[in-house]
Structure formats: structure tokens, C-alpha cells
Enzyme design. Structure first.
Site, short mmCIF file in Angstrom:
data_model
loop_
_atom_site.label_atom_id
_atom_site.label_comp_id
_atom_site.label_asym_id
_atom_site.label_seq_id
_atom_site.Cartn_x
_atom_site.Cartn_y
_atom_site.Cartn_z
NE ARG A 55 26.94 46.34 46.27
CZ ARG A 55 27.08 45.01 46.56
NH1 ARG A 55 26.55 44.65 47.61
NH2 ARG A 55 28.05 44.41 45.98
CD GLU A 80 34.26 51.08 42.14
OE1 GLU A 80 35.24 50.48 41.76
OE2 GLU A 80 33.25 50.57 42.27
CG LEU A 122 42.03 54.96 53.18
CD1 LEU A 122 41.42 56.57 52.80
CD2 LEU A 122 40.97 54.27 52.94
CE1 TYR A 134 36.76 45.98 37.86
CE2 TYR A 134 37.10 47.93 39.41
CZ TYR A 134 36.45 46.86 39.01
OH TYR A 134 35.56 46.11 40.15
CG ASP A 162 36.42 42.08 39.67
OD1 ASP A 162 35.93 40.99 39.10
OD2 ASP A 162 35.93 42.57 40.69
CB CYS A 198 27.75 25.81 45.71
SG CYS A 198 29.34 25.73 44.86
CB CYS A 204 25.44 29.54 43.88
SG CYS A 204 25.94 30.02 42.31
S1 SF4 Z 1 28.94 29.62 40.46
FE1 SF4 Z 1 27.66 29.10 41.94
S2 SF4 Z 1 27.61 26.73 41.84
FE2 SF4 Z 1 29.29 27.40 40.54
S3 SF4 Z 1 31.13 27.18 41.71
FE3 SF4 Z 1 30.40 29.53 41.86
S4 SF4 Z 1 29.37 29.25 43.88
FE4 SF4 Z 1 29.42 27.25 43.17
#
Ligand code: SF4
Length: 310
Positions: free
Chosen positions: A39, A51, A96, A136, A154, A208, A213
Site C-alpha cells: 500500500r 495481487e 504460495l 480483477y 469482489d 459495526c 464503521c
Molecule cells: S456497513 Fe458498517 S454498519 Fe453496515 S453492517 Fe457493515 S460494518 Fe455494520
């Protein structure tokens, strides 16, 4: 109105403020992400090697192999000049996966030298002409080396789009929404960011809140508590209904400037009763989790607690 003039949020699946959705993801990615050495490079050869290696091997194990490979064959010219048996031997020694990938990589290095004058092409179509490079991988190299790719779709990206924006499980729909969502000319950061989201937050068992998130306020799954996905046919284990109620709070507040506790409560649970089991105390518990995550803010107005999104 021509297609090009349509507002970016024209796709039904996406929230109206697509810009805010994009910004939230890029900011989340830039604030913190897993560090992989590929990266940090924009060299197309180094990216191609990463990749090809990652197609069958866990990322954590790819790092050492990638570094050793590039130390031994630092450029396409070095790899093209290598003995194929040595390249295949390296592949086996580092577990690999299919040796054919080593052969193709060796072949592709030869093509770069002989057919492209030692310079990688920048377009996904031309990159696909390289041996063993499918659409891809071509797109990944175009994105990460040249910032010149399309939106990556993906399994991880499909899972994210399915959950967040309720995109139907259909390849055309995923392609369309992914393309609409990607900010023009920013495939490098965007594809990294959405793949990171699928890799550390929206995994099969989603994190989440744990991974903060950035799409919780728009996410359909977070609101409904249904975290199934095309590759997750049954509800994954997660912390349960508190998450679902937090999702509902965030969605509800997104539709109002601010709400008093007793206005918010009945919108979250029909059986909300200020002094009851699912009352103010219960609601404030959820709100304090969301405040700790920097999502909501509570304040006092005329002796009443009012809540708003930050
Ligand atoms: S997008 Fe974010 S809030 Fe929604 S399910 Fe996935 S991790 Fe959870």
C-alpha cells in the site's frame, strides 16, 4: 437530461447525499488502516506481485514472501531474465499456491520487457493482456499503481453493498452501485478503503461499532439487525439487539434535527414507556454508547434531555 448530467445519487440504492457517504469512508480509511507494504508503493510490478500472491494466500503471510521475491527479482527485467525453475521453486518454498501463477508472473515480466518496452500499460484493458492477469487483477493494478481503475467488486465489496444499501444479490446491480459510489478519478484510495471496510468492519461477522464503521448512519443492516449477505446465508453471531436499536436511533436522528428523549423513545420501540423497562434509562444507556463513539450528542434544553447526531 443526459446520463452524465444525472445527480450522483440517482441510483435508488444509494442515500441522497452520496458525497457524505464517500467522505465518511475515505476519512475513516485515512485515519487508520492495516499497513501492508504494497500500500506504500505505486510501482505496478510490485503491486502485480502482491495481487498475484494474495489470490490464494492470507495477507499476513504474503508480506514476507512479497519482500523476499522483490529482493531477489526487483524489476520486471530481473524477473524476465530469471530461470523459470527458480521462480517456481520460490513459489513452492513459500507455499504460495498453484505454481502456474509463478509461471504466469514470469511470463508477464517477459511480456512487459518485450512487448511494452519495459513500461507497464496504464489501462485495465491492456493490463489484461498480460499472462495470468484477469479483469480483477488488471483493475487492481490500474487502481493502485496508476489511480486509473474502476470500482473493485469482489466478495467483500458485495457483502458491504448488500448490507449497507440493500443492493439486490445480482452482479449487474453490484457493478452499477459500486461504480456510482466511487468518486471520479479516485480509484486508488476508494478501492483500498472499501476493501478495508469489508476486511475489518463488515466481515462475515460484522464489527459495526467495534470498528467504528463510518456507514452506520446509512446502513440498512445496522438499522434492521439483519446481517445476512450473499456469502453469509444465516444471521451471523453478534452482540444482539442493542446494536439493532442503536442503528434505529442513528437512522431516526438522521431524519430529525433533534429529538427529546421521550420523542425518540417511541420511535425506537413501540413499547417504550419513560419509567418502564424500556424507558429513559434504557435509552440513555444506548445513547451513551453512541456518544462514546462520537455519533450522537445529548444536551439539556428547558430541563429536557435532547439528542442529535453529531
Ligand atoms: S456497513 Fe458498517 S454498519 Fe453496515 S453492517 Fe457493515 S460494518 Fe455494520
Amino acid at each position: 437530461m443526459s446520463e452524465a448530467d444525472e445527480p450522483v445519487g440517482a441510483d435508488d440504492s444509494l442515500p441522497e447525499d452520496v458525497e457524505a457517504v464517500r467522505r465518511a469512508l475515505v476519512e475513516w480509511y485515512e485515519a487508520d488502516h492495516r499497513e501492508f507494504p504494497w500500500r506504500r508503493t505505486e510501482d505496478p510490478y510490485e503491486i502485480l506481485v502482491s495481487e498475484v500472491m494474495s489470490q490464494q494466500t492470507q495477507l499476513s503471510r504474503v508480506v514476507a514472501a512479497w519482500e523476499a521475491f522483490l529482493e531477489r527479482w526487483p524489476t520486471t527485467a530481473d524477473l524476465a531474465a530469471a530461470d523459470r525453475a527458480d521462480v517456481v521453486g520460490f513459489w513452492s518454498d513459500h507455499s504460495l499456491g498453484y505454481n502456474n501463477r509463478a509461471k504466469y508472473l514470469h511470463e508477464a515480466a517477459g511480456q512487459i520487457e518485450d512487448e511494452f518496452g519495459g513500461e507497464f500499460p496504464r489501462e485495465p484493458d491492456e493490463l489484461s493482456e498480460l499472462m495470468g492477469v484477469g479483469p480483477y487483477t488488471a483493475n487492481a493494478v490500474a487502481s493502485f499503481a496508476f489511480n486509473n481503475g474502476d470500482a473493485v467488486v469482489d466478495t467483500n465489496v458485495k457483502r458491504v453493498l448488500y448490507r449497507a444499501f440493500d443492493v439486490p444479490d445480482d452482479d449487474d446491480a453490484f457493478e452499477r452501485v459500486a461504480a456510482d459510489l466511487m468518486p471520479e478519478g479516485e480509484s486508488r484510495v476508494w478501492n483500498n478503503a472499501i476493501m478495508e471496510l469489508g476486511g475489518v468492519a463488515c466481515e462475515k461477522t460484522p464489527e459495526c461499532d467495534g470498528a467504528a464503521c463510518p456507514w452506520r448512519e446509512w446502513c440498512h443492516a445496522y438499522e434492521t439487525g439483519d446481517f445476512t449477505a450473499p456469502d453469509v446465508p444465516t444471521q451471523p453471531a453478534f452482540e444482539g439487539s442493542r446494536r439493532q436499536f442503536r442503528g434505529r436511533i442513528v437512522r431516526t436522528l438522521g431524519e430529525h434535527d433533534e429529538l427529546a428523549l421521550d420523542e425518540l423513545g417511541p420511535r425506537i420501540r413501540v413499547d417504550y414507556a419513560p419509567e418502564g423497562e424500556y424507558g429513559r434509562e434504557w435509552l440513555q444507556g444506548l445513547l451513551s454508547d453512541l456518544a462514546d463513539d462520537g455519533i450522537v450528542r445529548t444536551s439539556e434544553s428547558d430541563g429536557e434531555v435532547v439528542v442529535r447526531l453529531r
